[in-house]
Design a protein around this motif. Structure first.
Motif, short mmCIF file in Angstrom:
data_model
loop_
_atom_site.label_atom_id
_atom_site.label_comp_id
_atom_site.label_asym_id
_atom_site.label_seq_id
_atom_site.Cartn_x
_atom_site.Cartn_y
_atom_site.Cartn_z
N UNK A 50 0.81 -1.22 0.00
CA UNK A 50 0.00 0.00 0.00
C UNK A 50 0.84 1.27 0.00
N UNK A 51 1.86 1.34 0.84
CA UNK A 51 2.66 2.57 0.89
C UNK A 51 3.36 2.84 -0.44
N UNK A 52 3.85 1.79 -1.09
CA UNK A 52 4.50 1.94 -2.39
C UNK A 52 3.49 2.32 -3.47
N UNK A 77 0.81 4.14 -3.09
CA UNK A 77 0.47 5.56 -2.98
C UNK A 77 1.52 6.43 -3.66
N UNK A 78 2.79 6.04 -3.56
CA UNK A 78 3.85 6.77 -4.25
C UNK A 78 3.73 6.58 -5.76
N UNK A 79 3.50 5.34 -6.20
CA UNK A 79 3.38 5.05 -7.63
C UNK A 79 2.22 5.83 -8.25
N UNK A 80 1.12 5.93 -7.53
CA UNK A 80 -0.07 6.62 -8.03
C UNK A 80 0.08 8.14 -7.99
N UNK A 81 1.13 8.62 -7.33
CA UNK A 81 1.35 10.06 -7.23
C UNK A 81 0.57 10.73 -6.12
N UNK A 82 -0.01 9.93 -5.23
CA UNK A 82 -0.77 10.45 -4.10
C UNK A 82 0.19 11.00 -3.05
N UNK A 134 3.27 8.79 2.71
CA UNK A 134 2.38 7.62 2.62
C UNK A 134 2.03 7.12 4.01
N UNK A 135 3.05 7.02 4.87
CA UNK A 135 2.86 6.52 6.23
C UNK A 135 1.86 7.37 7.00
N UNK A 136 1.97 8.69 6.87
CA UNK A 136 1.06 9.60 7.58
C UNK A 136 -0.37 9.43 7.07
N UNK A 137 -0.56 9.40 5.76
CA UNK A 137 -1.89 9.23 5.20
C UNK A 137 -2.54 7.94 5.71
N UNK A 138 -1.76 6.86 5.70
CA UNK A 138 -2.28 5.55 6.12
C UNK A 138 -2.56 5.56 7.63
N UNK A 155 -0.78 -5.90 1.19
CA UNK A 155 -0.52 -6.29 -0.19
C UNK A 155 -1.75 -6.03 -1.05
N UNK A 156 -1.54 -5.31 -2.14
CA UNK A 156 -2.61 -5.02 -3.07
C UNK A 156 -2.39 -5.82 -4.35
N UNK A 157 -3.41 -6.52 -4.78
CA UNK A 157 -3.36 -7.33 -5.99
C UNK A 157 -4.23 -6.68 -7.05
N UNK A 158 -4.02 -7.01 -8.33
CA UNK A 158 -4.89 -6.45 -9.37
C UNK A 158 -6.36 -6.63 -9.01
N UNK A 159 -7.12 -5.57 -9.22
CA UNK A 159 -8.53 -5.57 -8.87
C UNK A 159 -8.83 -4.79 -7.60
N UNK A 160 -7.80 -4.57 -6.77
CA UNK A 160 -7.99 -3.81 -5.53
C UNK A 160 -8.26 -2.34 -5.88
#
Length: 70
Positions: free
Chosen positions: A13-15, A17-22, A29-33, A51-56
């Motif tokens: 999840x933290x990665x 958020x970075x990949x999505x540009x959030x 990321x840690x603070x948002x979560x 862990x996020x899998x396709x479809x999440x």
């Protein structure tokens, strides 16, 4: 809804958020979560390493992102 493609089986999840540009950094990321501002599949998630899998679907600040495989 914005689709974000990953090239691996899953992404944490933290990665994501970075990949999505959030978030600009892991710390952001840690603070948002930690503050409960992130929903995964409609439920609040406070686990950085979830862990996020396709479809999440991840929702932050009213924006929805879907994990898709490449």
């Amino acid at each position: 809804m914005q689709q974000i493609a990953i090239t691996t089986e899953f992404i944490k999840l933290d990665s994501f958020l970075k990949l999505a540009g959030v978030a600009d950094s892991g710390g952001q990321s840690k603070v948002l979560i930690k503050d409960g501002e992130v929903l995964v599949d409609g439920q609040e998630c406070t686990m950085r390493g979830k862990k996020l899998y396709p479809g999440a679907r991840v929702q932050v600040a009213g924006n929805i992102y879907e994990v898709v495989g490449s």
